[in-house]
Scaffold this active site. Sequence first.
Site: not given
Ligand code: ADE
Length: 272
Positions: A211, A213
């Site tokens: 992703d 974030d």
């Molecule tokens: N955005 C994110 N922040 C922290 N851990 C994660 N694991 C997968 N995506 C994450």
Amino acid sequence: MKYNVKIGIIGGSGLDNPDLFKDATEQKVITPYGEPSDLLLSGKLNGIDCVLLARHGRNHSISPTNVNYRANIWALKHLGCTHIIASSATGSLKEEIKPGDLVILDSFIDLTKKRELTMFNKDDKVIHIPVEPAFCSTTRNIIIETAQSLGIHVHQTGTAVVIEGPRFSTKAESNLYRSWNADLVNMTLAPEVVLAKEAGLLYATIAMATDYDCWREATEKVNVANVVKVFQENVKKITKLFIEVVPKIAEKNWDVEIDELNNLIQESVQSK
Ligand SMILES: Nc1ncnc2[nH]cnc12
Ligand SMILES: CSC[C@H]1O[C@H](OP(=O)(O)O)[C@H](O)[C@@H]1O
């Protein structure tokens, strides 16, 4: 030629219970630090001895804060592992690291708050271990070369910010990590990587960006569902890499790297 290596595989989110071994044996290991996340599964992967451990337990029931990192590392060492290759689902902090991409991490920034940070506070030893380079460079190079030979694109370096979790970051936090030029964010890399070094294990992580974030305006913000979805869409790629890397590691004699690590640990003990 095959050398005497045994490879611990720590499966993170999305790789909690992969069906990797043909004839696996399960083992409960009790450690001086308590119980590891789950039973350890020993078997052969592509002809090489490996031990598989689910970081959050096979049912994903242990949060990043509550993972007993010390017990996990101790148990893998106890079963004779020389190496650990770990997987981690991570948020991308850079436009060019796209969801689904793999990153062979080479550094980290530890923002965790509630974790046991060393294997060495059980007895009278004080150890200050130099962590740089944080990951085993030789193992990382083998992973990169193997990925290239398979036509799997990987980012060859990457710095991950490790947050305590279990919550994800705010936009302000995410942009702060971006301003530090960090590449990824996750919740488990520290102290795992450091404890592996203290235990004399050659450690590398294959991170998958799942992703963006929450910093990227045009994209859905991170949530568990999109992490799991993107990991599953790309699970074949990361599994293939694990399967092919393992015999490549076994082709090499690691005596020099293991001796260097053991010397580093000896030199880092302050009180005798
Ligand atoms: N955005 C994110 N922040 C922290 N851990 C994660 N694991 C997968 N995506 C994450
Ligand atoms: C399921 S989203 C957050 C969770 O995913 C990552 O786990 P892992 O590093 O074990 O793959 C991240 O670090 C969080 O623990």
